[in-house]
Design a protein around this motif. Structure first.
Motif, PDB file in Angstrom:
ATOM      1  N   ARG A 162       1.448  -4.160  -8.014  1.00  0.00           N
ATOM      2  CA  ARG A 162      -0.195  -4.320  -7.967  1.00  0.00           C
ATOM      3  C   ARG A 162      -0.424  -4.098  -9.413  1.00  0.00           C
ATOM      4  O   ARG A 162      -1.396  -4.505 -10.054  1.00  0.00           O
ATOM      5  N   ALA A 163       0.345  -2.938 -10.248  1.00  0.00           N
ATOM      6  CA  ALA A 163      -0.103  -2.913 -11.594  1.00  0.00           C
ATOM      7  C   ALA A 163       0.243  -3.973 -12.490  1.00  0.00           C
ATOM      8  O   ALA A 163      -0.529  -4.220 -13.243  1.00  0.00           O
ATOM      9  N   ASN A 176       0.745  -1.091  -0.103  1.00  0.00           N
ATOM     10  CA  ASN A 176       0.010  -0.161   0.191  1.00  0.00           C
ATOM     11  C   ASN A 176       0.810   1.154   0.234  1.00  0.00           C
ATOM     12  O   ASN A 176       0.417   2.253  -0.430  1.00  0.00           O
ATOM     13  N   MET A 200      -6.874   1.729  -9.115  1.00  0.00           N
ATOM     14  CA  MET A 200      -5.884   2.696  -8.555  1.00  0.00           C
ATOM     15  C   MET A 200      -6.407   4.210  -8.920  1.00  0.00           C
ATOM     16  O   MET A 200      -7.322   4.421  -9.862  1.00  0.00           O
ATOM     17  N   LYS A 255      -7.031  -8.003 -11.872  1.00  0.00           N
ATOM     18  CA  LYS A 255      -7.618  -8.528 -13.099  1.00  0.00           C
ATOM     19  C   LYS A 255      -6.897  -9.187 -13.833  1.00  0.00           C
ATOM     20  O   LYS A 255      -7.585 -10.030 -14.841  1.00  0.00           O
ATOM     21  N   ALA A 262       1.376  -1.621 -16.827  1.00  0.00           N
ATOM     22  CA  ALA A 262       2.936  -1.417 -16.162  1.00  0.00           C
ATOM     23  C   ALA A 262       3.800  -1.702 -17.320  1.00  0.00           C
ATOM     24  O   ALA A 262       4.684  -0.738 -16.813  1.00  0.00           O
ATOM     25  N   VAL A 272      -4.740   1.477 -14.698  1.00  0.00           N
ATOM     26  CA  VAL A 272      -5.187   0.416 -13.626  1.00  0.00           C
ATOM     27  C   VAL A 272      -6.398   0.890 -13.128  1.00  0.00           C
ATOM     28  O   VAL A 272      -6.385   2.024 -12.328  1.00  0.00           O
ATOM     29  N   THR A 319       4.741   1.520  -0.565  1.00  0.00           N
ATOM     30  CA  THR A 319       5.857   1.788  -1.653  1.00  0.00           C
ATOM     31  C   THR A 319       5.653   1.767  -3.024  1.00  0.00           C
ATOM     32  O   THR A 319       4.569   1.308  -3.410  1.00  0.00           O
ATOM     33  N   ARG A 320       6.565   2.174  -3.893  1.00  0.00           N
ATOM     34  CA  ARG A 320       6.496   2.478  -4.992  1.00  0.00           C
ATOM     35  C   ARG A 320       6.674   1.115  -5.632  1.00  0.00           C
ATOM     36  O   ARG A 320       5.804   0.712  -6.590  1.00  0.00           O
ATOM     37  N   GLU A 339      -2.544  -6.071 -12.018  1.00  0.00           N
ATOM     38  CA  GLU A 339      -4.187  -5.663 -12.500  1.00  0.00           C
ATOM     39  C   GLU A 339      -4.004  -5.388 -14.131  1.00  0.00           C
ATOM     40  O   GLU A 339      -4.894  -5.823 -14.630  1.00  0.00           O
ATOM     41  N   SER A 340      -2.804  -4.793 -14.452  1.00  0.00           N
ATOM     42  CA  SER A 340      -2.908  -4.609 -16.004  1.00  0.00           C
ATOM     43  C   SER A 340      -1.388  -4.628 -16.481  1.00  0.00           C
ATOM     44  O   SER A 340      -0.705  -3.736 -16.238  1.00  0.00           O
ATOM     45  N   LEU A 359       3.367  -0.749  -5.395  1.00  0.00           N
ATOM     46  CA  LEU A 359       2.495  -0.104  -6.279  1.00  0.00           C
ATOM     47  C   LEU A 359       2.690  -0.688  -7.739  1.00  0.00           C
ATOM     48  O   LEU A 359       1.650  -0.999  -8.426  1.00  0.00           O
ATOM     49  N   ASN A 360       3.975  -0.731  -8.176  1.00  0.00           N
ATOM     50  CA  ASN A 360       4.319  -1.326  -9.482  1.00  0.00           C
ATOM     51  C   ASN A 360       3.797  -2.831  -9.518  1.00  0.00           C
ATOM     52  O   ASN A 360       3.358  -3.004 -10.353  1.00  0.00           O
ATOM     53  N   ILE A 413       5.468   6.345  -1.511  1.00  0.00           N
ATOM     54  CA  ILE A 413       5.103   7.433  -2.398  1.00  0.00           C
ATOM     55  C   ILE A 413       4.846   8.772  -2.217  1.00  0.00           C
ATOM     56  O   ILE A 413       5.069   9.612  -2.915  1.00  0.00           O
ATOM     57  N   MET A 429      11.298   5.333  -1.728  1.00  0.00           N
ATOM     58  CA  MET A 429      10.653   4.137  -1.253  1.00  0.00           C
ATOM     59  C   MET A 429       9.367   4.544  -0.893  1.00  0.00           C
ATOM     60  O   MET A 429       8.233   3.758  -1.677  1.00  0.00           O
TER      61      MET A 429
END
Lengths: 332, 527
Positions: free
Chosen positions: A194-195, A185, B100, A321, A203, B97, A187-188, A198-199, A191-192, B116, B114
């Motif tokens: 999760r992307a 939730n 998000m 997804k 990414a 996405v 960190t970068r 998802e898709s 996030l990457n 965001i 690190m």
């Protein structure tokens, strides 16, 4: 039953539930991480078998080699490393097949389950034959899995025994769950990841190395499953190889991922609940109810959970997804 | 073209070639775009526009040729390389996405600390928005956004990465005329800021409206580059198609237009329980093309499927009038509706989904509508084979033969097979949903001719379209849908694009529509 007796029973029940929940939690966390990368690895059961076998083998072989000079800490570290590496190897096999060779994810996962169960039981039995009957580690190693008593905290009445008196793997699992929540939730890199799940096309276009994320998440996830397997053979069955020891826990973990709606925090609650259900019969025996019924309860609960979660609709608490679909950039 | 000073040119492509297997997508294509300029890349479908730009954005790698940025020769192997060179592409199918927020989508894949720190990022995004005139809530989740908002996120994403060259692939395809105007204003702001912009499109009026220069591609090769102010719709079309094309769509007014379908109070709920159609009422007349306009997802699909008997109807009625007979279609099965002569040439987004079976050949697909008519255990393949041959001849369908799976045919030919089959069954009502979606200019005009032909035969044609220019030229009347309601029924011959655009975004608010219409007519309303 006296009041003290009731409290004691509740405490014992809770601690037994934690013991049963820990491998479930580790495997669930592993599978959440894997699915967040878009890989639906149904091989959890297999990776747990591989971890269970590798964990006990590493300890046993070390003890056999060192004899009386065996160091408990080294032995346990070897077991942990063996479990993680074996599980990660399962994840690596899965990644090579699905990410690089683009094999069907469902088939690959199911095959990994069969492969892992086979190889785990085969080498587990082999270990038993070499040990002359059954393979069991000594108390030197086993004592390392004793409950850790914390200063002050463990002395709190009732709660101290329930929350602050467990073996190190239990704490490890909880720490992993908390870290993973933060990782996904905040960190970068999270996030990457999760992307990617998802898709992957998004990414990829954003400059994220999709294959690398999938490989890493799947191998680390597999490692967590393997660690869960190690816990089964080393703690749950007290360091003795038992044929078929994982016994469907991998599948419960797959269901728990859905129950937890892909949230590591909720996975803790789910694992404890299912762990509790699986030991219910020792603490709440009801007259004339067959033990087989108690054995059924976790599986019935799994089915109920799957039905309920499939009715519930929502975009956020859903499976990533692209989960289950392989990504190929130049697909037209 | 005059040689340009190297410093002026932002991106230069030289002799780019790319093949997929035996198909040559681009052959020795050269083009350049200057700083502070909008270049339109024009071409029919399959002319290699998107492929070419994908090589600039790192999705594909060229087989041969050079790319140079700011006068320096570069190699672009991945989208990341493109970003590093300041090239950003806004794809036709948004790469976002859903779960998000705008902020998260924008910072995706970027390096940095690190954590965001979403608040700081949101502030940066607001600064970019203010600079170019975007309106965007950084904390809104993408799945709650309209198409136009999603596009905004895509553009800001590219700007946030410091892009100096922006490539937009068919950016107006999904926008209302008002949203298009807003986008063009933003593009002009960016141009004035010194950005180089490439806009891929096949809409000629937009090319003339927004671009400074036009590069035309035909069949993967570069036809030439012209200054926009020296170009016209006619010259651009000829460049694009390779010969002169009559772009007029004929519209004949027929005297006899009896009511054929009377739809009243039609209400349908979708799977989520939301009303997809809400009290829709209008009449479809024979000998007339009735257009249905609306933003994508306003209930067009549900309307077609409801008429075809495929969508559950909550309430309302669909009366079918033939001669002096009147019949209710609600409650009938699809096969019964087809027997009455209501035919749906339904072209969903994936055209092989509901209309044709992709892996079957033409004969089998033609037979799908008629196999029930023959008696006995075995099917008769002779009649459908003859029909398929007739269709190939009449509609100039390009296919190796009637036994080739339709999946192997190009989009335009698949469309001709589908329409041909429906028309050959002598319909009384023809529902054509997006029949020209994804077709090139030639195939599109063939389809328009086919629809006009049916209209002349007295068929009631319901045409669901997306291009407002075409809708206004081809149709006799337009029904405008907005969020499942009919927001207006207008005469296409005397209605302006702006007025329809306003109707598309204003459901129910009749007063607002009137005000908007007056505004569009230049009379103005004081508020």
């Amino acid at each position: 039953m006296s009041e003290v007796g009731v409290v004691q029973t509740i405490m014992d029940f809770f601690n037994a539930a934690v013991l049963a929940a820990t491998p479930l939690l580790l495997a669930t966390l592993g599978e959440i991480l894997t699915e967040k990368s878009g890989n639906l690895n149904l091989g959890v059961e297999g990776m747990m078998y591989m971890g269970a076998m590798a964990g006990i083998s590493a300890s046993w072989l070390y003890e056999a080699a060192m004899g009386a000079a065996a160091n408990g800490l080294v032995s346990v570290l070897l077991a942990v490393a063996g479990g993680i590496l074996a599980g990660a190897l399962g994840g690596l096999i899965y990644s090579v097949l699905t990410v690089t060779l683009r094999a069907n994810q469902n088939v690959t996962g199911l095959t990994l389950t069969i492969f892992g169960a086979g190889i785990g039981n085969f080498f587990g039995e082999l270990l038993g034959m070499r040990a002359g009957g059954y393979a069991s580690i000594t108390d030197v190693t086993k004592s390392m899995f004793n409950n850790i008593e914390m200063p002050l905290l463990s002395k709190i009445p009732v709660l101290g025994k329930m929350l602050f008196s467990h073996d190190f793997v239990v704490y490890m699992a909880v720490i992993v769950a908390v870290l993973m929540t933060w990782f996904l939730n905040k960190t970068r890199v999270g996030l990457n990841l999760r992307a990617v799940g998802e898709s992957p096309a998004t990414a990829d276009a954003a400059g994220i190395n999709v294959a690398r994320y999938k490989y890493l998440a799947t191998c680390v996830g597999g490692g967590l499953c393997g660690l869960g397997g190690m816990y089964i053979s080393m703690v749950r069955f007290s360091g003795t190889w038992v044929h078929g020891c994982v016994d469907g826990r991998g599948w419960i973990a797959v269901a728990l991922v859905i129950f937890a709606a892909w949230s590591p925090a909720r996975a803790m609650i789910g694992a404890l609940l299912f762990g509790g259900l699986s030991v219910l019969r020792y603490y709440m025996p009801i007259k004339d109810v067959a033990t087989q019924f108690y054995d059924m309860v976790p599986y019935i609960a799994t089915v109920v959970v799957l039905v309920i979660t499939s009715i519930r609709q929502g975009k956020e608490r859903a499976q990533p997804k692209a989960c289950g679909i392989n990504y190929f950039r130049e697909e037209r | 073209m005059t040689p340009l000073a190297a410093s002026e040119v932002a991106v230069q492509l030289t002799n780019i070639t790319k093949t997929f297997g035996k198909v040559c997508a681009n052959q020795n294509v050269s083009l350049n775009v200057k700083k502070g300029e909008i270049l339109a890349l024009l071409g029919e479908n399959g002319s290699g526009k998107t492929t070419l730009m994908n090589m600039l954005s790192g999705i594909y790698f060229p087989d041969s040729g050079q790319i140079s940025v700011d006068g320096r020769e570069v190699v672009i192997r991945s989208p990341k390389d493109a970003f590093d060179l300041g090239i950003g592409m806004i794809h036709q199918h948004f790469k976002l996405v859903d779960v998000m927020t705008a902020t998260e989508n924008i910072v995706l894949g970027l390096r940095g600390g690190m954590n965001i720190n979403r608040a700081a990022r949101a502030k940066e995004i607001k600064e970019i928005s203010a600079r170019y005139g975007f309106v965007l809530d950084p904390d809104k989740k993408v799945y709650n956004m309209s198409v136009s908002e999603k596009q905004t996120v895509e553009i800001i994403k590219v700007l946030y990465r410091g892009a100096n060259t922006l490539i937009l692939d068919e950016p107006t395809a999904v926008l209302t005329p008002q949203e298009t105007d807003k986008l063009f204003e933003i593009l002009r702001n960016m141009k004035n800021d010194g950005k180089a912009i490439i806009i891929i499109t096949h809409k000629l009026n937009e090319v003339l409206q927004i671009s400074d220069r036009v590069t035309i591609l035909r069949k993967g090769a570069c036809v030439g580059t012209v200054q926009t102010r020296e170009a016209s719709v006619k010259s651009l079309t000829e460049g694009m198609v390779g010969r002169s094309v009559n772009l007029e769509i004929a519209r004949e007014k027929l005297n006899q237009t009896p009511d054929r379908l009377r739809i009243s109070g039609l209400t349908c709920k979708n799977a989520e329980g939301v009303k997809a159609l809400d009290g829709v009422s209008f009449t479809v007349r024979g000998g007339e093309i009735l257009g249905v306009a609306g933003i994508a997802g306003s209930g067009q699909k549900e309307l077609c499927e409801a008429i075809a008997g495929l969508y559950p109807i909550e309430s309302g009625s669909i009366l079918y009038i033939h001669g002096d007979k009147t019949e209710e279609l609600v409650g009938l099965k699809p096969a019964q509706i087809v027997q009455k002569g209501v035919h749906t040439a339904f072209v969903p987004e994936d055209r092989l989904g509901m209309g044709l079976v992709a892996s079957l050949d033409m004969v089998d697909n033609v037979m799908l509508k008629s196999y029930r008519n023959t008696k006995g255990f075995l099917v008769d393949r002779k009649a459908p084979k003859a029909l398929a041959d007739t269709l190939i001849e009449r509609l100039e369908i390009v296919t190796p033969g009637t036994s080739t799976p339709v999946r192997r045919l190009s989009g335009g030919n698949v469309q001709k097979v589908l329409l041909g089959r429906e028309i050959s069954s002598d319909p009384a009502v023809l529902v054509a949903a997006y029949p020209v979606r994804g077709l090139d200019i030639n195939s599109s005009y063939t389809v328009y001719d086919l629809l006009n032909e049916q209209k002349k035969k007295g068929v009631a044609v319901l045409f669901i379209g997306e291009d407002l220019d075409v809708l206004l030229e081809l149709c006799d009347r337009l029904v405008v849908l907005c969020a499942g309601r009919v927001s207006g029924v207008v005469d296409a011959a005397v209605t302006g694009k702006e007025q329809v655009g306003l109707l598309m975004t204003h459901a129910g608010g009749q007063a607002e529509i009137d005000a908007g219409a007056k505004n569009a007519n230049g009379k103005g309303v004081e508020t």
